[in-house]
Scaffold this motif. Structure first.
Motif, PDB file in Angstrom:
ATOM      1  N   TRP A   1     -25.419 -34.990   7.804  1.00 28.48           N
ATOM      2  CA  TRP A   1     -25.710 -36.183   7.005  1.00 28.48           C
ATOM      3  C   TRP A   1     -26.354 -37.264   7.875  1.00 28.48           C
ATOM      4  O   TRP A   1     -27.364 -37.866   7.501  1.00 28.48           O
ATOM      5  N   ASP A   2     -25.779 -37.498   9.054  1.00 25.94           N
ATOM      6  CA  ASP A   2     -26.266 -38.572   9.917  1.00 25.94           C
ATOM      7  C   ASP A   2     -27.635 -38.248  10.509  1.00 25.94           C
ATOM      8  O   ASP A   2     -28.522 -39.109  10.567  1.00 25.94           O
TER       9      ASP A   2
ATOM     10  N   TRP B   1     -17.819 -37.867  -1.380  1.00 24.63           N
ATOM     11  CA  TRP B   1     -18.468 -38.174  -0.111  1.00 24.63           C
ATOM     12  C   TRP B   1     -18.840 -39.651  -0.044  1.00 24.63           C
ATOM     13  O   TRP B   1     -19.488 -40.184  -0.948  1.00 24.63           O
TER      14      TRP B   1
ATOM     15  N   GLU C   1     -30.110 -35.435  -0.695  1.00 27.23           N
ATOM     16  CA  GLU C   1     -28.706 -35.087  -0.917  1.00 27.23           C
ATOM     17  C   GLU C   1     -28.549 -33.679  -1.485  1.00 27.23           C
ATOM     18  O   GLU C   1     -27.552 -32.993  -1.206  1.00 27.23           O
TER      19      GLU C   1
ATOM     20  N   VAL D   1     -30.010 -36.617   6.687  1.00 25.76           N
ATOM     21  CA  VAL D   1     -30.114 -37.365   5.428  1.00 25.76           C
ATOM     22  C   VAL D   1     -30.373 -38.837   5.685  1.00 25.76           C
ATOM     23  O   VAL D   1     -31.277 -39.440   5.092  1.00 25.76           O
TER      24      VAL D   1
ATOM     25  N   CYS E   1     -21.087 -42.141   1.562  1.00 19.71           N
ATOM     26  CA  CYS E   1     -22.339 -42.200   2.322  1.00 19.71           C
ATOM     27  C   CYS E   1     -22.346 -43.328   3.347  1.00 19.71           C
ATOM     28  O   CYS E   1     -23.097 -43.271   4.332  1.00 19.71           O
TER      29      CYS E   1
ATOM     30  N   GLY F   1     -21.404 -41.318   7.223  1.00 19.28           N
ATOM     31  CA  GLY F   1     -21.077 -40.331   6.205  1.00 19.28           C
ATOM     32  C   GLY F   1     -19.787 -39.614   6.532  1.00 19.28           C
ATOM     33  O   GLY F   1     -19.603 -39.119   7.650  1.00 19.28           O
TER      34      GLY F   1
ATOM     35  N   PHE G   1     -28.856 -31.270   1.323  1.00 20.37           N
ATOM     36  CA  PHE G   1     -27.615 -31.376   2.094  1.00 20.37           C
ATOM     37  C   PHE G   1     -26.548 -30.446   1.525  1.00 20.37           C
ATOM     38  O   PHE G   1     -25.871 -29.723   2.267  1.00 20.37           O
TER      39      PHE G   1
END
Length: 641
Positions: free
Chosen positions: A430-431, A476, A441, A434, A478, A505, A444
């Motif tokens: 995520w880091d 989740w 997303e 995304v 964000c 995240g 992901f």
């Protein structure tokens, strides 16, 4: 009625994390015999009864529900959950809807759902609700030279749940020559006793024989295994020859299994390791110096070539370098059915740490293939993951203590290989992908869950939020920011290869098998509740194109008459042998003589043979005579007609 006190729960509290947990309003719960107060009653102890309803408030300071007036009431564990106001994110779409779960399955998705009483409500307040992560590559409780990794199935799956992963796939590694089925049953026993979440198993093929072939067939048809890993490294231990790889790929392709490869050139690695030790390089830096990324890339190319020849889908584990990733990317563009798996470590950090002055720190990064010393590699791999050239992610979580790593303090080849990453995997992607705008997303969800479920042939039971799917879900956050450190992680290892890294995240709520196992940062996991999930062969995600090609790629001989002409005499040689050395070159490669324009057989002294002088002793022209000719020689063309 009938003497039981009825409690009316009519409370709702908004939590600091942005979501709300509440009971369905106006729901009556019988005090006895199924709920918490009854569980606390001891024989001979007098029950205290209340004559008025008790109002219960759900606190937010921890994941355990706090109750006003009664502190000894445990957290309510309902099999009925309703997530309201969440944004459901699958690999192909995102939409707002409520989710009702019961008995571990998703029963309804939509707005204004009609649900029965006694439902625990989780207000998502617009946050993402995604399928639980699937870590397709772990090594929990792995035996190694008389010791075992520090994270067993209990500790390892707790770390997985803390990071938003609700299913893991572990590798069974039989000893060379040992029974594959016996090793599989041993892993099953370990996991059934300790796993806190659902799991499946890969089986590593550490030797190849007729008995191993029979066991592989049994594992596919009767034991729920559809993926097997073979090694192209670890010479004299696990390494397979090219002919063995060809045989294994062909056999597994016929069974409908997925072939995984550990891709490194083991022959050259063995030579390079010996050279490093001779040079006096014994520390962790010798590990990466003896395994340059070209050796990974060469093995990946070779594996893809063999898989293409056998028309078998290929899965490359632990993609660690740009070179290997590029070869996978190019092969996919050409139509090869190949999947690439970068791991948490290759996506989140690099191999510059092998040169750390702190031996323990450097040794903690030792894994194979090694992390690339090129610091731009993680960003590059994340880009290929976002574009679909790489497809699925694992952690290869295999943690040893510092004392266990110190087995190789004087010889880097003896350092137990493995890094952490099962807890950090989803947050790293995520880091790094995304948040940076490389990946949306939906992708992901695909690379952390859905694609793994499809390869395992578990989709849509796993990897998707849909009616009938398992209720393995993650709310989740964000915007959450946390700093990774070994002091707070859920692994038993003393180190963390992502130490000090700030990641955006994180999972806010984790639901596994229809029960809340993580809320407000606190984990409530129970060892032994994990179920083995059998995987069936011929997953469409891997085999749909392969089946079509098999129908088209039928080889046929060319019809022609028999040759009845002359046949030269020849010396027979063994099939596949090497012809004897000969001065003759291949007919197709014979060199054609080229005239040198600076040399000529013409001489003013006449023909040497007529004067009784051997031709080979006569120079091309007598010394001292100057022949004046135009550049390139005179033309012998006298007429254009």
């Amino acid at each position: 009625r009938s003497g039981a006190v009825l409690w009316r729960i009519d409370a709702q509290a908004r939590c600091e994390g942005g979501f709300t947990i509440a009971q369905e309003r106006k729901t009556t719960i019988p005090l006895f015999p199924i709920h918490a107060p009854a569980a606390k009653h001891r024989p001979g102890q007098k029950r205290e009864r209340s004559t008025s309803p008790i109002r219960v408030a759900f606190g937010c300071s921890s994941a355990n529900m706090s109750y006003q007036g009664k502190k000894n009431i445990p957290r309510i564990t309902s099999d009925r959950l309703l997530i309201k106001g969440g944004r459901i994110v699958n690999d192909d779409q995102s939409f707002y809807a409520d989710i009702y779960m019961e008995d571990g399955l998703i029963k309804q998705i939509g707005d204004n759902l009609i649900v029965p009483g006694g439902v625990k409500i989780i207000e998502a307040n617009g946050k993402m609700v995604i399928p639980g992560g699937i870590d397709i590559h772990t090594h929990f409780q792995m035996p190694y030279r008389g010791t075992t990794t520090v994270d067993d199935f209990s500790q390892g799956t707790k770390a997985a749940l803390a990071g938003g992963t609700t299913m893991i796939v572990d590798h069974v590694i039989p000893d060379p020559g040992a029974s594959l089925i016996e090793a599989f049953e041993r892993w099953r026993e370990w996991a059934d006793d300790k796993a806190c979440c659902d799991y499946s198993l890969h089986v590593d093929i550490t030797h190849w024989s007729d008995s191993a072939k029979q066991e592989v067939e049994t594992l596919v048809k009767e034991k729920g295994v559809n993926s097997f890993l073979v090694y192209m490294a670890y010479k004299d231990l696990f390494q397979m020859t090219n002919s063995e790889l060809y045989d294994i790929f062909t056999f597994l392709g016929e069974l409908g299994a997925v072939v995984q490869v550990h891709a490194e050139n083991g022959e050259i690695i063995a030579q390079e390791q010996a050279r490093m030790l001779e040079m006096g390089i014994t520390g962790p830096e010798g590990h990466v110096l003896s395994r340059p990324e070209e050796l990974e890339a060469e093995a990946v190319f070779r594996a893809i070539t063999i898989a293409s020849q056998t028309n078998c889908p290929l899965y490359v584990t632990k993609v660690m370098s740009k070179s290997a990733a590029d070869i996978i990317s190019q092969a996919r563009k050409k139509g090869n059915v190949v999947f690439g798996e970068p791991i948490s470590a290759s996506l989140g950090t690099d191999g510059t740490h092998y040169w750390s002055k702190n031996w323990a720190k450097a040794a903690s990064f030792v894994t194979s293939p090694p992390l690339s010393p090129d610091p731009t590699t993680p960003d590059y791999l994340n880009s290929l993951l976002a574009s679909g050239d790489l497809n699925v992610t694992g952690s290869s979580h295999c943690t040893f203590s510092t004392a266990q790593k110190a087995i190789g303090k004087d010889d880097f080849t003896q350092i137990p290989e493995g890094v952490n990453g099962v807890e950090e995997r989803m947050a790293i992607i995520w880091d790094k992908a995304v948040v940076t705008g490389k990946m949306d997303e939906n992708m992901f969800v695909a690379v952390t869950s859905t694609n793994a479920a499809k390869i395992l042939n578990l989709y849509p039971r796993k990897g998707r939020i849909a009616v009938g799917s398992d209720s393995d879900l993650v709310i989740w956050d964000c915007d959450a920011v946390r700093t990774i450190t070994a002091k707070t992680h859920n692994s038993a290892a003393e180190y963390n290869v992502f130490e000090g890294m700030e990641l955006r995240g994180a999972p806010l709520v984790v639901i596994c098998q229809g029960k809340i196992v993580l809320e407000d940062g606190n984990l409530h996991a129970t060892s032994g509740t994990g179920r083995f999930i059998p995987c069936t062969p011929f997953p469409d995600f891997a085999y749909k194109r392969v089946k079509a090609r098999k129908q088209l790629a039928v080889l046929r001989a060319v019809p022609r008459g028999m040759y009845d002409g002359p046949v030269s005499d020849f010396t027979p040689m063994s099939r596949g042998g090497t012809p004897a050395a000969s001065a003759r070159t291949s007919p197709t490669k014979q060199s054609v003589p080229v005239r040198n324009l600076h040399q000529s057989g013409f001489s003013l002294a006449g023909n040497p043979a007529q004067r009784g002088i051997p031709t080979e002793e006569v120079p091309i022209r007598p010394a001292g005579r100057r022949i004046v000719v135009p550049p390139g020689g005179r033309s012998n063309i006298t007429s254009l007609s």
